[in-house]
Each structure stands twice: as C-alpha cells, then as structure tokens.
Design an enzyme around this catalytic site. Structure first.
Site, PDB file in Angstrom:
ATOM      1  N   TYR A  73       0.849  -1.198   0.000  1.00 26.38           N
ATOM      2  CA  TYR A  73       0.000   0.000   0.000  1.00 26.38           C
ATOM      3  C   TYR A  73       0.886   1.251   0.000  1.00 26.38           C
ATOM      4  CZ  TYR A  73      -4.355  -2.586   0.836  1.00 26.38           C
ATOM      5  OH  TYR A  73      -5.449  -3.402   0.717  1.00 26.38           O
ATOM      6  N   TYR A 186      -4.919  -9.321  -9.028  1.00 33.02           N
ATOM      7  CA  TYR A 186      -4.738  -9.738  -7.641  1.00 33.02           C
ATOM      8  C   TYR A 186      -3.654 -10.796  -7.517  1.00 33.02           C
ATOM      9  CZ  TYR A 186      -8.236  -7.330  -4.786  1.00 33.02           C
ATOM     10  OH  TYR A 186      -8.927  -6.393  -4.051  1.00 33.02           O
TER      11      TYR A 186
END
Length: 531
Positions: A73, A186
């Site tokens: 992130y 993903y």
C-alpha cells in the site's frame, strides 16, 4: 491571468477516503488554502465506505472491512505519514498503525472450518495439475485479452473446491462470475499473500475500526485547515462547456429536503468526482428486523451514467458495474455483546485471542459465512466490557443450514442463530443470546460491483483525455497494474488526480512489482505444491 493555487477552488463530489486524501495533497503539495476546498457528500457523515458507527445501547456496526498491507500500500502509507495521530500528535498515523500492528501480529489458526466444526489444515492448497497449469497461464496472459471473461470461464470445477479458492475467495470477496482481469491483477499484486493465505500474516490492522483510526484523524487535520463540508447534499449533475474538451462549469445538487441548487466553477477551479461508490444504497436492519434490499437508483452510478452520456467514449462506461445488483450484493453483520463470554468461547475454539486471528470461513455454509474478531475495543466509544465481532455472507440468496431462510431475509437474531450452529456452540446458545446488545445486518447491493466482468475501456482514466478541470477518483478508474477494492487504489487515484491536473512534478509511488522478484516467485511455486 492564470489563477494562483492559493486562489483556486476545489470541489469534491463524494466524501470518501479518495476525496479526503486528495484534499490533503492539494494543501500539502499544491499550496491550496483549506477554505477553498469543498467536499459534497450525500450522507450525513464523511468516510464513504470506511465507516464505523454506533452506541453502547444500540450496538455498533461496520458495513464492511478493509484489510491493509504494509508492503503493497505504497501511497496509502505516504498519506498516513502526513497525518498526525489523534492519540499522540507527535507521531504520524503510519507510526501509530505500525506500532499497533507489530504488537498485535496476525496469524490465523482457524482459517477454514468444516460443517462438523473441525478446524481444517490448510497448508495444502489442494491444486491438481490442471489448476496449476491454468494459474501459470493466467499469470503470464496479456490482460488486454481478458475483456469480459470471468474466473469460471478460465478454471474448471475442481479449482472451486480447493482450500485455495475458499480462502482467496472469502479474503477478497470474489465470486465465480467475477472479472478474470481483476483476478489476474490480484494474483500478481498479492503474490506476497499467496504463500501466507492460510494464516493471513500479511494483514495490517489498525487500532480501531477504519473510521476511528483513519477517517477521523484525516478529517480532524482537514478541519484544522478550514476545509468545508457540505453534508446531506447529493450531486445530481455536472454541467460542461459545449466543447470537445471536458470542462465542468456547474455542479447541480439537491439537499436532503429536496431543495435544488447549483455551484459555479470559475476558470482554474477543479472538480473531483467519486464515480461509483460500492456502499451506495446499503441498508441496516436490527436484531429483530431484516435489512432491506434497495438496489434502485444508486446515486453515484447514476451521476456517472449521466455525465458519461454527455461525453461518449471519454468518461468510461458504468453499465457493467451497476446493472446487475443480484450479482454484486452481499450481506454483512456486526454483533455487539455485553461481556466477554462469546468471544472467549471463540478464543478457546480457535486458540487466537481477539485481534490475532483473521477471517474464519465456514466453508460448507450455504451462505459462505465468514467472521472476524478484531482486537477489543474496536470502537473508541466502546466500553471495556462490551465486545463485538463482524461477519459476512457471500451467498445472501441461499437458504441457511439451520435457519431455513435466505440470508438476505434474516434478522440479526437469525444470523446469530446460524453462526452459533456453525460454531457448534448450541449448548451455550441461550447464554450467548442473553448477552446480545444488538446484531445489525447490512445489505450491500453494489459492494462487489468493482469485480464485475468488463472491458478494460469501461473504466475511465483518472484524468480523462481532454479534461481541463475534472478528475475521477474511485475504485472504478483505470490505474495500470494496481488492484481495486483497496484503500491503496483510492489514495493512488487521488494523488494521481492532483498531480496530473496541476502539473505537479512529484512522483506518485509506483506499484511495487513483487511478482517479478525471484524469492517471491519461488515461495509461490513452493506453496502451490506443499501438502
């Protein structure tokens, strides 16, 4: 004469984390005055899908849960480093979250539970040779060839019976009909998690729910800078110049009383639009009342449809995302109890103290039910003798195994009955239920909309070609290599929007390509064969 940034006005349609993040970047990196930033939100509270609310007497509720990841992130942690902690203003939110998470590491000991109440060993992903072959082929496939394909289009029946699928599906909320394009992203972006999907050790936890731990500190910072909030105000249209370029001139809105109005933009002013909100039209029930399914007229999607029709081919195509709510819905619930009894039973069963485990999935549940027990307290206003847990069901239209009703038709009490059944805690049922403050079910018609099959062109660019003052910041914009349904995606979109519209010569943190690192690849290969 060109406006100075200190004189420009910035208008945000939507009050979620993307808008709040962009406001921070406007102030810190572009020199905007907080008083010139205006955030319009149709709800009475900011935060968008990062919510958490309730009281001791009526119970607490989070509509959804957002997992964080320390390694992947990149822009989210940049934002967290810029905001001071509310608990200790001498440190940043990033430091506060990391300190808490490192002191409370995640290591699930009960990831999958079968119908007999047995905790399953899940180190074996249970792949056969066909599953492995198709995973490898997908990993190296050109994403431009995956338009409109679903996960089911690619994989055979066996794949959907593996430990891997049960864990991967419920960790990220996939359906068999979800987009293969997103699934591939993903696989690459979260390859780090593949080797630890059975323990979810890569999950980073905040001290409280994400409204209290993330949204509230950002809002407090923006309050101090004088940012304006216009709550209970729904934007119903954006007016453009009659030209090939994309220039917003007016924002049309209605307040909660039906009063209509419009706000004009001068030359140099900016407009940021959250084009699609996954918690549009959510509805809460109670212990004795089911949540309502209300999919009609989701406001953020309708506004996106309206403006995309005005600029064909330039602002994306919302249709694949919001026209099939029966495919995009699921059902969550938050249970609040007086005392520790139920959570201690779960701790004894799982051997995970609250906050050290992760998502527990009842793999044979007809609702595909999962729960998670966070560290307590999970809300800042939660009493030390009050406990909560959160859960969700991916198949809300299925009939329960104990409660012979669709999950979407169930009251909070009936959802709790089903949970007690799957935990095999029936002998403790009356004592558990006597401690209930509330169980709040939530219906979310569009929560999985971002995973719907689509063409790559259906998602618009953050700053569309020809735009002079409009940026789109949401989970429904196209950002190369990144994955949706994450805080990172919203913050990355916000940062891209600010830097691009204003020509700021600063770098948005790039996607870290862990999937190209030999050690990560080696661990993934080993995981696919381990038993």
């Amino acid at each position: 004469m060109r406006k100075k940034n200190t004189e420009r006005q910035a208008y945000f349609v939507g009050g979620g984390i993307a808008s709040l993040a962009a406001a921070v970047y406007l102030i810190q990196d572009a020199g905007f005055e907080g008083k010139n930033i205006h955030i319009m939100e149709s709800l009475s509270i900011l935060g968008g899908s990062n919510d958490g609310s309730g009281t001791e007497s009526k119970g607490f509720v989070c509509r959804g849960g957002r997992m964080l990841n320390e390694e992947t992130y990149e822009n989210f942690w940049d934002l967290m480093e810029r905001i001071p902690s509310l608990e200790d203003p001498s440190i940043s939110l990033k430091e506060e979250i990391f300190t808490f998470d490192h002191a409370n590491p995640t290591h699930s000991l009960a990831r999958l539970i079968d119908k007999d109440g047995n905790i399953l060993s899940v180190t074996d992903m249970q792949f056969n040779s066909e599953d492995r072959s198709k995973l490898v082929r997908l990993f190296f496939a050109n994403e431009n060839d995956l338009d409109d394909l679903t996960i089911r289009d690619w994989f055979g029946d066996h794949f959907f019976t593996t430990n891997f699928w049960y864990m991967w599906q419920t960790t990220f909320a996939w359906q068999e009909w979800s987009s293969l394009f997103e699934f591939q992203r993903y696989m690459k972006r979260m390859l780090l998690e593949f080797s630890r999907i059975d323990t979810l050790e890569g999950v980073t936890r905040t001290p409280y729910n994400q409204f209290d731990s993330v949204i509230l500190p950002i809002k407090t910072y923006l309050d101090q800078k004088g940012v304006n909030y216009h709550l209970d105000k729904t934007v119903i249209d954006l007016q453009f110049l009659d030209a090939d370029e994309i220039t917003v001139t007016h924002i049309h809105w209605e307040d909660k009383n039906g009063k209509a109005g419009k706000t004009g933009l001068d030359k140099g002013d900016l407009c940021f639009f959250t084009n699609g909100c996954i918690t549009d039209n959510s509805n809460n029930g109670s212990y004795h009342t089911p949540a309502k399914y209300l999919p009609e007229n989701p406001p953020s999607f309708l506004l996106w449809r309206k403006i995309s029709d005005k600029k064909p081919g330039k602002l994306g195509n919302p249709n694949p995302f919001f026209q099939k709510p029966d495919e995009t819905k699921w059902f969550s619930f938050t249970a609040t109890f007086k005392g520790q009894f139920f959570l201690r039973l779960i701790e004894e069963f799982t051997k995970n103290r609250p906050g050290s485990g992760a998502l527990m999935t009842f793999k044979d549940s007809s609702w595909r039910m999962s729960i998670v027990v966070a560290a307590q307290p999970h809300f800042k206003t939660q009493d030390k003798d009050t406990t909560i847990l959160w859960g969700y069901g991916l198949f809300p239209d299925q009939i329960g195994d104990l409660v012979k009703k669709r999950m979407s038709d169930c009251t909070g009490e009936e959802v709790l009955d089903e949970l007690i059944h799957h935990l095999h805690f029936e002998e403790h049922g009356s004592k558990i239920k006597s401690s209930v403050i509330n169980v709040i079910p939530v219906m979310l018609p569009y929560i999985d909309a971002l995973f719907q099959p689509r063409k790559k062109s259906d998602r618009p660019a953050v700053v569309p070609t020809g735009s002079t003052n409009l940026a789109l910041i949401s989970q429904f914009v196209e950002i190369p290599e990144d994955m949706v349904f994450t805080e990172e995606y919203s913050v990355r979109a916000a940062r891209l929007a600010v830097y691009t519209l204003l020509g700021i010569n600063k770098q948005v943190a790039p996607v870290t390509k862990y999937w190209k690192r030999p050690t990560v690849l080696a661990r993934a290969v080993h995981t696919s064969y381990r038993s």
